[in-house]
Motif scaffolding. Structure first.
Motif, PDB file in Angstrom:
ATOM      1  N   ASN A  76       0.839  -1.212   0.000  1.00 36.24           N
ATOM      2  CA  ASN A  76       0.000   0.000   0.000  1.00 36.24           C
ATOM      3  C   ASN A  76       0.871   1.258   0.000  1.00 36.24           C
ATOM      4  N   GLY A  77       2.167   1.091  -0.242  1.00 37.03           N
ATOM      5  CA  GLY A  77       3.089   2.236  -0.136  1.00 37.03           C
ATOM      6  C   GLY A  77       2.637   3.439  -0.953  1.00 37.03           C
ATOM      7  N   LYS A 117      10.514   3.592   5.713  1.00 35.36           N
ATOM      8  CA  LYS A 117       9.588   2.992   4.733  1.00 35.36           C
ATOM      9  C   LYS A 117       9.137   4.040   3.717  1.00 35.36           C
ATOM     10  N   LYS A 140       4.991  -4.990   4.022  1.00 30.82           N
ATOM     11  CA  LYS A 140       4.028  -6.068   3.750  1.00 30.82           C
ATOM     12  C   LYS A 140       4.726  -7.419   3.570  1.00 30.82           C
TER      13      LYS A 140
HETATM   14  N1  LIG Z   1       3.213  -1.780   3.253  1.00 30.09           N
HETATM   15  C1  LIG Z   1       4.058  -2.039   2.228  1.00 30.09           C
HETATM   16  O1  LIG Z   1       5.103  -2.699   2.397  1.00 30.09           O
HETATM   17  O2  LIG Z   1       3.715  -1.499   0.992  1.00 30.09           O
HETATM   18  P1  LIG Z   1       4.571  -1.541  -0.348  1.00 30.09           P
HETATM   19  O3  LIG Z   1       4.936  -2.981  -0.585  1.00 30.09           O
HETATM   20  O4  LIG Z   1       3.672  -0.994  -1.427  1.00 30.09           O
HETATM   21  O5  LIG Z   1       5.784  -0.694  -0.113  1.00 30.09           O
END
Ligand SMILES: NC(=O)OP(=O)(O)O
Ligand SMILES: Nc1ncnc2c1ncn2[C@@H]1O[C@H](COP(=O)(O)OP(=O)(O)O)[C@@H](O)[C@H]1O
Length: 310
Positions: free
Chosen positions: A51-52, A128, A210
């Protein structure tokens, strides 16, 4: 033989260039089609997703909300919102795709909380990347308190704290849903980060990786296999160099040596490799993890494609 598989979907499974809801549903439709062969083969799928980009965009939208009547929502709530929106899109297109394929299966999205430690050092050291990629110029024009890093040669991005997952709260329920035969979308966006204090649970402002959250879920629900899907077909040595080399089947020990030599970019390939190692080690090396691209997922049991960690 039927396997219980946790699949972590990377950014390219959801978002192409256009971040509109319509375009993301379209991308997820093509993703859903690529997952159908595994469902046809009878495997149990638990799907998580990133969801980044989406949560970073939601944060930007929050910065426009500065009044008491329309207050900005905190990051844990934004993570929950992205679990809801992406889960809704994926659930919708998976159901459609399964119907078209003549497969009778339930699909469910579960809002998932993930416990982290309030003392995790990540809270004072954000790493992150979230939201859009900015040029150096755009980043320098930003007049905020946020921290930005260069993300794997792709541009500058805002970073937020990313504590390590300790436990997926809904894991027992997810296991039940899977046993009932439902394709379960869970731990999206790394899960909603929460802390426990004297029995009281509350959200914290962070975005859990994630890949780490998917690994923790895979451990807790006793998955047979962890598949991490991303934009590249393998993890590489000397990635993006003229001498780059695919990593195929590899032991945990050998992979750790490559980590030590700095072959994997932090914030992109490194967490995938580390999550894969954790899963294999947690199983006392009886189980495998695979890192590959979405396009290869249908052939995962018929070829030796991908980086396979044992
Ligand atoms: N929450 C997370 O790791 O999202 P991305 O994989 O999109 O960075
Ligand atoms: N050693 C490496 N091997 C392969 N890809 C790498 C490596 N180091 C960095 N990368 C980059 O990491 C990306 C995967 O991370 P990222 O895009 O953050 O994941 P996600 O697909 O979960 O959104 C690859 O597409 C590639 O650009």
């Amino acid at each position: 033989m039927k396997k219980r598989i946790v699949i972590a979907l990377g950014g390219n499974a959801i978002l192409t260039k256009d971040p509109s809801a319509k375009a993301q549903q379209l991308a997820l439709r093509s993703t859903a089609k690529k997952l159908v062969p595994l469902i046809e083969q009878g495997h149990e799928l638990i799907i998580s997703h990133g969801n980044g980009p989406q949560v970073g965009n939601l944060l930007l939208q929050q910065s426009a909300a500065d009044s008491k009547e329309n207050p900005a929502l905190p990051l844990d709530t934004c993570v929950a919102m992205t679990q809801g929106s992406i889960g809704y899109w994926l659930q919708l297109v998976l159901r459609e795709t399964l119907k078209e394929a003549g497969i009778n299966k339930e699909v469910i999205t579960l809002l998932t909380q993930v416990i982290v430690s309030k003392d995790d050092p990540a809270f004072s050291h954000p790493t992150k990347p979230v939201g859009p990629f900015l040029s150096e110029e755009e980043k320098n024009r930003k007049n905020d308190q946020d921290i930005y890093i260069e993300d794997s040669g792709r541009g500058w991005r805002k970073v937020v704290p990313s504590p390590k997952p300790i436990s997926v709260t809904e894991a027992p329920l997810i296991e039940k849903l899977v046993e009932m035969g439902a394709i379960t979308i869970a731990a999206g966006g790394g899960g909603i980060p929460v802390v426990e204090d004297n029995g009281e649970v509350s959200g914290v402002e962070a975005v859990i990786d994630k890949d780490f959250a998917s690994e923790k879920l895979a451990e807790q629900i006793k998955a047979d296999l962890l598949i991490i899907l991303t934009a590249v077909d393998h993890a590489y040595l000397d990635y993006n160099q003229p001498n780059q080399k695919q990593i195929k089947t590899i032991s945990v020990e050998e992979l750790k040596q490559h980590i030590d030599k700095g072959h994997f970019a932090s914030g992109s390939m490194l967490p995938k490799v580390e999550a894969a190692i954790r899963f294999v080690e947690h199983s006392n090396r009886t189980k495998q993890a695979i890192i590959t691209s979405l396009d290869n997922v249908a052939n995962i049991f018929t070829t030796d494609i991908g980086t396979r960690i044992y």
